[in-house]
Enzyme design. Sequence first.
Site, PDB file in Angstrom:
ATOM      1  N   TYR A  10       0.818  -1.204   0.000  1.00 18.92           N
ATOM      2  CA  TYR A  10       0.000   0.000   0.000  1.00 18.92           C
ATOM      3  C   TYR A  10       0.864   1.271   0.000  1.00 18.92           C
ATOM      4  O   TYR A  10       1.614   1.528   0.946  1.00 18.92           O
ATOM      5  CB  TYR A  10      -0.932   0.032   1.210  1.00 18.92           C
ATOM      6  CG  TYR A  10      -1.877  -1.140   1.306  1.00 18.92           C
ATOM      7  CD1 TYR A  10      -2.177  -1.935   0.197  1.00 18.92           C
ATOM      8  CD2 TYR A  10      -2.482  -1.464   2.510  1.00 18.92           C
ATOM      9  CE1 TYR A  10      -3.047  -3.010   0.299  1.00 18.92           C
ATOM     10  CE2 TYR A  10      -3.360  -2.535   2.614  1.00 18.92           C
ATOM     11  CZ  TYR A  10      -3.632  -3.304   1.509  1.00 18.92           C
ATOM     12  OH  TYR A  10      -4.496  -4.366   1.620  1.00 18.92           O
ATOM     13  N   SER A  22     -12.954  -5.183   1.369  1.00 18.64           N
ATOM     14  CA  SER A  22     -13.961  -4.589   0.468  1.00 18.64           C
ATOM     15  C   SER A  22     -15.376  -5.046   0.824  1.00 18.64           C
ATOM     16  O   SER A  22     -16.151  -5.461  -0.045  1.00 18.64           O
ATOM     17  CB  SER A  22     -13.637  -4.922  -0.998  1.00 18.64           C
ATOM     18  OG  SER A  22     -12.416  -4.359  -1.392  1.00 18.64           O
ATOM     19  N   PRO A  23     -15.754  -4.972   2.102  1.00 14.79           N
ATOM     20  CA  PRO A  23     -17.070  -5.452   2.515  1.00 14.79           C
ATOM     21  C   PRO A  23     -18.224  -4.584   2.024  1.00 14.79           C
ATOM     22  O   PRO A  23     -19.383  -4.993   2.109  1.00 14.79           O
ATOM     23  CB  PRO A  23     -16.980  -5.433   4.049  1.00 14.79           C
ATOM     24  CG  PRO A  23     -16.011  -4.330   4.335  1.00 14.79           C
ATOM     25  CD  PRO A  23     -14.980  -4.434   3.242  1.00 14.79           C
ATOM     26  N   LEU A  24     -17.889  -3.410   1.507  1.00 13.17           N
ATOM     27  CA  LEU A  24     -18.912  -2.521   0.948  1.00 13.17           C
ATOM     28  C   LEU A  24     -18.850  -2.504  -0.575  1.00 13.17           C
ATOM     29  O   LEU A  24     -19.330  -1.558  -1.223  1.00 13.17           O
ATOM     30  CB  LEU A  24     -18.743  -1.106   1.515  1.00 13.17           C
ATOM     31  CG  LEU A  24     -18.942  -1.005   3.027  1.00 13.17           C
ATOM     32  CD1 LEU A  24     -18.625   0.389   3.530  1.00 13.17           C
ATOM     33  CD2 LEU A  24     -20.359  -1.398   3.418  1.00 13.17           C
ATOM     34  N   GLY A  25     -18.276  -3.562  -1.148  1.00 11.57           N
ATOM     35  CA  GLY A  25     -18.231  -3.660  -2.604  1.00 11.57           C
ATOM     36  C   GLY A  25     -17.450  -2.526  -3.240  1.00 11.57           C
ATOM     37  O   GLY A  25     -17.851  -2.001  -4.286  1.00 11.57           O
ATOM     38  N   ARG A  26     -16.325  -2.144  -2.598  1.00 14.09           N
ATOM     39  CA  ARG A  26     -15.489  -1.031  -3.079  1.00 14.09           C
ATOM     40  C   ARG A  26     -16.320   0.240  -3.242  1.00 14.09           C
ATOM     41  O   ARG A  26     -16.124   1.025  -4.160  1.00 14.09           O
ATOM     42  CB  ARG A  26     -14.775  -1.407  -4.375  1.00 14.09           C
ATOM     43  CG  ARG A  26     -13.883  -2.647  -4.231  1.00 14.09           C
ATOM     44  CD  ARG A  26     -13.106  -2.953  -5.490  1.00 14.09           C
ATOM     45  NE  ARG A  26     -12.396  -4.211  -5.382  1.00 14.09           N
ATOM     46  CZ  ARG A  26     -11.179  -4.371  -4.857  1.00 14.09           C
ATOM     47  NH1 ARG A  26     -10.544  -3.327  -4.380  1.00 14.09           N
ATOM     48  NH2 ARG A  26     -10.605  -5.563  -4.807  1.00 14.09           N
ATOM     49  N   GLY A  27     -17.264   0.409  -2.334  1.00 14.70           N
ATOM     50  CA  GLY A  27     -18.101   1.601  -2.319  1.00 14.70           C
ATOM     51  C   GLY A  27     -19.429   1.445  -3.027  1.00 14.70           C
ATOM     52  O   GLY A  27     -20.357   2.220  -2.791  1.00 14.70           O
ATOM     53  N   PHE A  28     -19.563   0.441  -3.889  1.00 13.14           N
ATOM     54  CA  PHE A  28     -20.778   0.299  -4.680  1.00 13.14           C
ATOM     55  C   PHE A  28     -22.016   0.107  -3.810  1.00 13.14           C
ATOM     56  O   PHE A  28     -23.084   0.675  -4.080  1.00 13.14           O
ATOM     57  CB  PHE A  28     -20.651  -0.876  -5.654  1.00 13.14           C
ATOM     58  CG  PHE A  28     -21.888  -1.105  -6.473  1.00 13.14           C
ATOM     59  CD1 PHE A  28     -22.156  -0.327  -7.577  1.00 13.14           C
ATOM     60  CD2 PHE A  28     -22.805  -2.091  -6.109  1.00 13.14           C
ATOM     61  CE1 PHE A  28     -23.314  -0.519  -8.316  1.00 13.14           C
ATOM     62  CE2 PHE A  28     -23.964  -2.293  -6.838  1.00 13.14           C
ATOM     63  CZ  PHE A  28     -24.217  -1.497  -7.945  1.00 13.14           C
ATOM     64  N   HIS A  64       0.257 -11.871   1.226  1.00 13.02           N
ATOM     65  CA  HIS A  64      -0.719 -11.054   0.505  1.00 13.02           C
ATOM     66  C   HIS A  64      -1.249 -11.760  -0.741  1.00 13.02           C
ATOM     67  O   HIS A  64      -2.445 -11.690  -1.056  1.00 13.02           O
ATOM     68  CB  HIS A  64      -0.057  -9.722   0.120  1.00 13.02           C
ATOM     69  CG  HIS A  64      -1.010  -8.609  -0.116  1.00 13.02           C
ATOM     70  ND1 HIS A  64      -0.616  -7.295  -0.137  1.00 13.02           N
ATOM     71  CD2 HIS A  64      -2.339  -8.582  -0.347  1.00 13.02           C
ATOM     72  CE1 HIS A  64      -1.668  -6.520  -0.378  1.00 13.02           C
ATOM     73  NE2 HIS A  64      -2.716  -7.285  -0.513  1.00 13.02           N
TER      74      HIS A  64
END
Length: 328
Positions: free
Chosen positions: A55, A200-206, A121
């Site tokens: 990162y 990404s539990p929020l779907g990368r923001g989607f 990773h």
Amino acid sequence: MLQRLINSRAVNAVGLGCMNLSHAYGHPPSEKDASRLLLQALEVGVDHFDTAALYGFGANEKLLGKVLKPYRQQIFLASKCGMRGVDGKRVIDGRPQTLRATIEQSLTSLQTDVLDLYYLHRWDKSVPIEESVGELSRMVDEGKIKAIGLSEVSASTLRKAHQEHPIAALQTEYSLWTRNAEISVLDTCKELGCAFVAFSPLGRGFLTGKVADASTLVDGDIRKGMPRFQHDNVQQNQRLLAVLNEMASQLHCTAGQVSLAWLLHQGKHVLPIPGTTNVAHLQENMAASLIRLSAAQLQELNSAFAPQNISGDRYPPATQAEIDTEDY
């Protein structure tokens, strides 16, 4: 707050994925703003921080080391090796000598003597998983890391690694619109006693309803190259949000909170690590553990977001070839 276990240590069920403070989604915040968010994360109860050598090509670990050093004994600190930046390019390298060099740099950057959890990773498919995990096990013996994790691997690879050394956690993408983990690895983690850390539990923001298609994203945002964010797929997927938004309205919360609550209902070994650069969103994410969904609500979400209803792959072909997860 709801707590879950990683390597027998209790942490708050919702942690913080720190990637987007330095990496991946376009223009990261300034160091001042990123530092402020990390301190506010501590204030609202975050005690599980997740970073990686990749990162910001080392910048994220340095940021966390600088800000979190005074609180080191109060937090659970995880980082990752096996994928890093070399001469400006992302390189997957699981050779023992590379992992050894990476841990030394990570400890220096994070300003600590030991990491609570250290993930591979990516599995470097040119190196047997037992060889990479074997080197990580020596780091455990030496007191440099307390536990070993894996990221984006299949159930069969997890089992092979676990025979070499106990694996404390497996991290992979898991959300309402990415259900691959349910094929096998989610249950395998439960069987083996591994925590399942959902990135990404929020779907990368989607799933928050605040991210449109790739054309609206800034240059440097990795979502611009992801199939699910291309216009035709987004048009299909956005229709699923109606169910999520209606349920959020009924529960007097946000769509993102419903999404995180759904994840927390998928097993006591599941720990989501949403990332954010926004303090209000950080507070929302932490409050999601208070939401209880009924069996009928869970079934409604499961049906609406069934894998066959999702349009587009999560990764482009070249990236998909690098990972080892099961796929529908």
